[in-house]
Enzyme design. Structure first.
Site, PDB file in Angstrom:
ATOM      1  CB  ILE A 181      -0.928   0.042   1.231  1.00  0.00           C
ATOM      2  CG1 ILE A 181      -1.778  -1.237   1.322  1.00  0.00           C
ATOM      3  CG2 ILE A 181      -1.834   1.280   1.176  1.00  0.00           C
ATOM      4  CD1 ILE A 181      -2.557  -1.361   2.615  1.00  0.00           C
TER       5      ILE A 181
ATOM      6  CG  ASP B 217       9.057  12.517  -2.279  1.00  0.00           C
ATOM      7  OD1 ASP B 217       7.955  12.483  -2.878  1.00  0.00           O
ATOM      8  OD2 ASP B 217       9.670  13.569  -2.045  1.00  0.00           O
TER       9      ASP B 217
ATOM     10  CG  ASN C 224      -4.036   5.364  -0.784  1.00  0.00           C
ATOM     11  OD1 ASN C 224      -5.201   5.697  -0.945  1.00  0.00           O
ATOM     12  ND2 ASN C 224      -3.259   5.915   0.167  1.00  0.00           N
TER      13      ASN C 224
ATOM     14  CE1 TYR D 154      -6.728  14.428  -6.964  1.00  0.00           C
ATOM     15  CE2 TYR D 154      -9.050  14.970  -7.266  1.00  0.00           C
ATOM     16  CZ  TYR D 154      -8.064  14.138  -6.754  1.00  0.00           C
ATOM     17  OH  TYR D 154      -8.420  13.026  -6.033  1.00  0.00           O
TER      18      TYR D 154
ATOM     19  CE  LYS E 206      -6.234  10.874  -7.830  1.00  0.00           C
ATOM     20  NZ  LYS E 206      -5.444   9.732  -7.338  1.00  0.00           N
TER      21      LYS E 206
END
Length: 250
Positions: free
Chosen positions: A6, A60, A85, A150, A154
Site C-alpha cells: 500500500i 517520495d 493509493n 487534479y 485522475k
C-alpha cells in the site's frame, strides 16, 4: 509468504486500508514519506495481531527514481496485491494554480503510478489471485471546475487502469486490475490541496465519507469481480464493470 503493498499508507485511506487488510491477516508492505507515521501504524497493527508481518519503506513518489527504487527493493517479496493509493491534489483555477505543486501532483498521480503499475503487471500478470488496485477519484469521471488539473490526472488513472484491465482480460491474464474512485473523504487530502492548516469537514461538506468507510469500500472492491468501485453523486458506493468505452486494437 505473500504481501499486500500500500503506497501513501501514512494517513487517510491508505492508513485505514492497511488496518482493514491486516484484520484479514494479510501481511503488509507499507510505503510513504513519513517514517514516524509508518512506524506508528506498524505498531498499531502488531498490537492488534502480532502474527501479521509489517514491513515499512520510506518513499517520495514525487521523485520518479524513487518509484523504481521502491519496486526494486521489494523484488525479494511475493506480492499478492499492489494498491497505488498515494496521490496529491490541487484546488485552484488553472490561471491561479501553483505550477510547482501541479508538477509534483502529476509525478505522483500519473508518472509513479504508471511506473509501479507497469512493473507489477510485468512480473505478476500470470500469478493466480493477484490484484492491482489504483486509487482514482469520482473526479476521474467528472470534471470539477476549480480542480481541473487534479480531475485530469485522475481521468488518466481511471482510463489507464480500465484499459489495463481490458488488456489483461484479452490476454487471459490471471492478475486483475481495478479502480477505486472515492468522492470527498475525511483525510488530510483537502487540507493539503488548498494549503490550509486545518479543514472542518462537518462545517464545510454536506456529504463525505470517513477514511475507514472508504477502506471498507476498498475491501468490497477487492472481494468483487468488478473493475470499478465508485462513489456516486448520492454518496452511494457502486461496484461496476468498465465505465470508459474500450476500443480493442488486438
Amino acid at each position: 509468504m505473500e504481501y499486500t503493498v500500500i503506497t501513501g499508507a501514512s494517513s487517510g485511506i491508505g492508513y485505514e486500508t492497511a488496518l482493514a487488510f491486516a484484520a484479514r491477516g494479510k501481511n503488509l508492505i507499507l510505503a510513504a514519506r513519513r517514517l514516524d507515521k509508518l512506524l506508528e501504524l506498524k505498531s498499531t497493527i502488531q498490537s492488534i495481531d502480532p502474527d501479521v508481518n509489517v514491513i515499512v519503506h520510506t518513499s517520495d513518489l514525487s521523485v520518479k527514481d524513487q518509484a523504481y527504487t521502491l519496486y526494486n527493493n521489494l523484488k525479494e517479496y511475493q506480492i499478492e496485491t499492489w494498491i497505488n493509493n498515494a496521490g496529491l491534489g490541487e484546488a485552484s483555477l488553472v490561471t491561479e494554480q501553483n505550477l510547482n505543486k501541479v508538477e509534483t501532483m502529476l509525478r505522483v498521480n500519473i508518472e509513479s503510478l504508471t511506473i509501479l503499475s507497469t512493473l507489477f503487471v510485468r512480473d505478476y500478470a500470470d500469478v493466480e489471485g493477484t490484484q492491482l488496485i489504483n486509487v482514482s477519484s469520482a473526479l476521474g469521471y467528472a470534471i470539477a471546475v476549480g480542480s481541473v488539473a487534479y480531475s485530469a490526472s485522475k481521468y488518466y488513472v481511471s482510463a489507464f487502469t480500465e484499459g489495463l484491465a481490458k488488456e489483461l482480460e484479452l490476454k487471459g491474464a490471471k492478475l486483475k486490475a481495478k479502480v477505486l474512485a472515492p468522492a470527498i473523504t475525511e483525510t488530510e487530502f483537502v487540507k493539503k490541496s488548498i494549503d490550509a492548516e486545518e479543514f472542518d469537514y462537518k462545517a464545510n461538506m454536506p456529504q463525505y465519507h470517513t477514511a475507514k468507510q472508504m477502506a471498507g469500500f476498498m475491501v468490497d472492491l477487492y472481494d468483487s469481480n468488478a473493475v470499478v468501485g465508485i462513489v456516486d453523486q448520492n454518496y452511494d458506493f457502486n461496484l461496476r464493470p468498465q465505465i470508459y468505452p474500450i476500443i480493442s486494437e488486438f
